[in-house]
Design an enzyme around this catalytic site. Structure first.
Site, PDB file in Angstrom:
ATOM      1  N   HIS A  98       0.821  -1.213   0.000  1.00 59.93           N
ATOM      2  CA  HIS A  98       0.000   0.000   0.000  1.00 59.93           C
ATOM      3  C   HIS A  98       0.856   1.264   0.000  1.00 59.93           C
ATOM      4  O   HIS A  98       0.585   2.222  -0.737  1.00 59.93           O
ATOM      5  CB  HIS A  98      -0.924  -0.027   1.219  1.00 59.93           C
ATOM      6  CG  HIS A  98      -1.958   1.046   1.236  1.00 59.93           C
ATOM      7  ND1 HIS A  98      -1.723   2.288   1.764  1.00 59.93           N
ATOM      8  CD2 HIS A  98      -3.241   1.054   0.796  1.00 59.93           C
ATOM      9  CE1 HIS A  98      -2.816   3.021   1.666  1.00 59.93           C
ATOM     10  NE2 HIS A  98      -3.749   2.302   1.077  1.00 59.93           N
ATOM     11  N   VAL A 229      -5.525  18.845  10.646  1.00 62.40           N
ATOM     12  CA  VAL A 229      -5.227  17.852   9.613  1.00 62.40           C
ATOM     13  C   VAL A 229      -6.148  18.079   8.419  1.00 62.40           C
ATOM     14  O   VAL A 229      -7.353  18.275   8.580  1.00 62.40           O
ATOM     15  CB  VAL A 229      -5.403  16.421  10.150  1.00 62.40           C
ATOM     16  CG1 VAL A 229      -5.198  15.396   9.047  1.00 62.40           C
ATOM     17  CG2 VAL A 229      -4.444  16.168  11.304  1.00 62.40           C
ATOM     18  N   SER A 276      -7.488   6.652   0.144  1.00 61.35           N
ATOM     19  CA  SER A 276      -6.026   6.604   0.250  1.00 61.35           C
ATOM     20  C   SER A 276      -5.341   7.334  -0.903  1.00 61.35           C
ATOM     21  O   SER A 276      -4.526   8.232  -0.682  1.00 61.35           O
ATOM     22  CB  SER A 276      -5.545   5.159   0.308  1.00 61.35           C
ATOM     23  OG  SER A 276      -5.879   4.564   1.526  1.00 61.35           O
TER      24      SER A 276
END
Length: 403
Positions: A98, A229, A276
């Site tokens: 990943h 964030v 992702s």
């Protein structure tokens, strides 16, 4: 030409919520750039490359590890620490699956003489710092890792963030997710922000076509939900929100996340899906901004990203795509304006007090007193004193006289 093959994207799960990528087919190197063009165009990346390609910026990929030997990342990866607590070697084919995909989306530079073959990342001249805090689910020791107490697992993330800051990362990309907040991670993030590091995280893949059961929103995911964030959702090639993308109020921007070309640790090319890859792509844009404006604070970089998006929701914001799809060129231009803006002096300005600046401030209600006014004031005071004294004397006399 590399051989073609078919395979499933492996999920990487950290605690209860994380990175579920959709099944995909590997692609050949000579076609990958064509397959990737929609991603670059949607984020207006080619226009940004005339200003910067990310040189001088280190992006920490806090993930399952990055294979530095794949063709499109050769020479662009620094090996960092491994905080997983398991003994899988980097040579294992299930190590860094990943993480390598994500790194290629940030700093891939192709591999032909004209750099027109293979993956090109958003910031192709940036450097990747590989920090391993989770194993891939196919890792031979994943079972042992998954039985670790959550505080121990999250402590590895906090240590990874600290390592990134201490080793010069200016951007941190975290395509990972945990179901609960953690004090050690929060403290590490505070230190990162204090050092001017931009932190980007995936919003999570807990969305559903009909909405989730938690009040109509997907559960929040950490670190995406920590203050400061930049949380990223995913869209498809048409710009519509991906059905799996978590819809919650942490989402600030969106990026391509369905069928995004990436290079795997095996050197093959894969079409990856999930929040992702969307996170990694936005981290690449942050790297472009940091390269051009290295002293710009993380909150201003977030402002540059969120205020210049395309496909903005009708009301300006929604919990699926945040403020819209990240636009690299527009964000760079906004960052330039923010970097050149004069700093506001501490305290409250005249404009803040009176609403119109110094020109609108009213004259003082009492004019300054001159010497003539002062003399008159003294004479009036003496006269008043004489009158008070006389009145007091008369009162004493009256009190002493018989009735």
């Amino acid at each position: 030409m590399l051989s073609r093959k078919v395979g499933a994207i492996l999920a990487v799960l950290a605690c209860a919520t994380s990175l579920v990528a959709l099944p995909a087919t590997a692609a050949s190197a000579d076609s990958i750039r064509d397959d990737q063009q929609w991603v670059l165009n949607m984020m207006n990346v080619p226009a940004a490359w005339s200003l910067t390609q990310g040189a001088g910026v280190t992006v920490a990929v806090i993930d399952s590890g990055v294979n530095p030997n794949v063709s499109d990342l050769a020479g662009s990866v620094r090996a960092g620490s491994d905080y997983t607590g398991i003994s899988t070697r980097p040579s294992d084919p299930d190590w860094g699956v990943h993480g390598t995909w994500m790194a290629s989306l940030i700093a891939g530079h192709g591999h032909s003489s004209g750099d027109d073959s293979g993956v090109i990342g958003i910031a192709p001249r940036s450097t990747i710092l590989s920090i391993r805090v989770i194993p891939d689910r196919s890792d031979p020791h994943y079972g042992r890792y998954s039985r670790e107490p959550e505080p121990s697992i999250q402590d590895s993330l906090a240590r990874g963030i600290d390592y990134a800051v201490q080793h010069g990362a200016k951007v941190i990309s975290m395509s990972i997710g945990y179901s609960a907040p953690n004090g050690a991670v929060r403290q590490a993030l505070q230190q990162a922000f204090a050092r001017g590091v931009v932190v980007v995280a995936s919003a999570g893949n807990s969305g559903a076509p009909a909405g989730a059961s938690d009040g109509g929103q997907a559960p929040v995911s950490f670190p995406a939900d920590y203050p400061g964030v930049i949380s990223v959702g995913a869209v498809n090639a048409a710009g519509a929100v991906a059905v799996f993308s978590s819809d919650n109020l942490s989402v600030q921007v969106a990026a391509p996340g369905v069928g995004v070309p990436a290079q795997g640790r095996d050197g093959q090319y894969w079409m990856v899906s999930g929040t992702s890859p969307a996170c990694a792509l936005v981290a690449g844009v942050a790297a472009l901004i940091k390269s051009k404006y290295p002293d710009l604070a993380p909150n201003l970089i977030a402002t540059a990203l969120t205020s210049t998006t395309t496909n903005r929701p009708a009301r300006g914001y929604d919990n699926q795509v945040g403020f819209g799809i990240a636009d690299a060129a527009a964000a760079l231009a906004k960052a330039g304006k923010l970097a050149g803006a004069p700093l506001v002096a501490p305290g409250i300005s005249a404009a803040a007090r009176f609403g119109g600046g110094p020109a609108a401030v009213a004259q003082a209600p009492v004019r300054p007193r001159g010497s003539g006014q002062l003399t008159l004031f003294v004479l009036l005071a003496l006269t008043s004193l004489v009158l008070v004294t006389a009145a007091g004397t008369r009162l004493i006399i009256l009190r002493r006289s018989p009735r």
